[in-house]
Design a protein around this motif. Structure first.
Motif, mmCIF file in Angstrom:
data_model
loop_
_atom_site.group_PDB
_atom_site.id
_atom_site.type_symbol
_atom_site.label_atom_id
_atom_site.label_comp_id
_atom_site.label_asym_id
_atom_site.label_seq_id
_atom_site.Cartn_x
_atom_site.Cartn_y
_atom_site.Cartn_z
ATOM 1 N N PRO A 1 0.794 -1.215 0.000
ATOM 2 C CA PRO A 1 0.000 0.000 0.000
ATOM 3 C C PRO A 1 0.832 1.274 0.000
ATOM 4 O O PRO A 1 0.455 2.239 -0.618
ATOM 5 N N ARG A 2 1.960 1.276 0.690
ATOM 6 C CA ARG A 2 2.787 2.494 0.710
ATOM 7 C C ARG A 2 3.342 2.796 -0.680
ATOM 8 O O ARG A 2 3.436 3.952 -1.071
ATOM 9 N N LEU A 3 3.694 1.749 -1.407
ATOM 10 C CA LEU A 3 4.186 1.936 -2.770
ATOM 11 C C LEU A 3 3.108 2.569 -3.637
ATOM 12 O O LEU A 3 3.375 3.521 -4.376
ATOM 13 N N GLU B 1 0.649 4.434 -2.716
ATOM 14 C CA GLU B 1 0.470 5.834 -2.312
ATOM 15 C C GLU B 1 1.593 6.714 -2.843
ATOM 16 O O GLU B 1 1.359 7.823 -3.306
ATOM 17 N N ALA B 2 2.819 6.211 -2.784
ATOM 18 C CA ALA B 2 3.960 6.978 -3.286
ATOM 19 C C ALA B 2 3.847 7.201 -4.795
ATOM 20 O O ALA B 2 4.066 8.310 -5.295
ATOM 21 N N TYR C 1 -4.412 0.606 -11.108
ATOM 22 C CA TYR C 1 -4.971 0.847 -9.774
ATOM 23 C C TYR C 1 -6.309 0.144 -9.605
ATOM 24 O O TYR C 1 -6.593 -0.413 -8.549
ATOM 25 N N HIS D 1 -6.820 -0.833 -5.459
ATOM 26 C CA HIS D 1 -6.295 0.171 -4.532
ATOM 27 C C HIS D 1 -7.013 1.504 -4.750
ATOM 28 O O HIS D 1 -6.939 2.086 -5.825
#
Length: 83
Positions: A1-3, A5-6, A30, A35
């Motif tokens: 998930p962080r990827l 968002e980045a 996406y 996501h």
């Protein structure tokens, strides 16, 4: 998930540098990954509406599919796709 968002943050910052295929592919990725990225989808929708005539039919279809699959309401985008 962080990827996700980045990447979404970078796409939002650079959305005007994307060609229509890049916009369609990103929306598809996406949506396929499931996501949620509302800011990303809003930025891409605005750019897609502005550059709608540059999309080929497959790009339009893939973009519409991605937004529908992601459940992201983008009425101006769908109006533009509908012609």
């Amino acid at each position: 998930p962080r990827l996700f968002e980045a990447v979404a943050g970078e796409v939002v910052a650079r959305v005007r540098q994307f060609n229509p295929q890049g916009l369609a592919n990103t929306a598809w990725a996406y949506a396929t990954a499931g996501h949620a990225a509302p800011r990303l989808f809003e930025a891409m929708a605005g750019e897609a509406v502005a550059r709608g005539r540059e999309f080929n039919p497959q790009g339009l279809a893939n973009t519409a599919w991605a937004y529908a699959t992601a459940g992201h309401a983008a009425p101006l985008l769908f109006e533009a796709v509908a012609g």
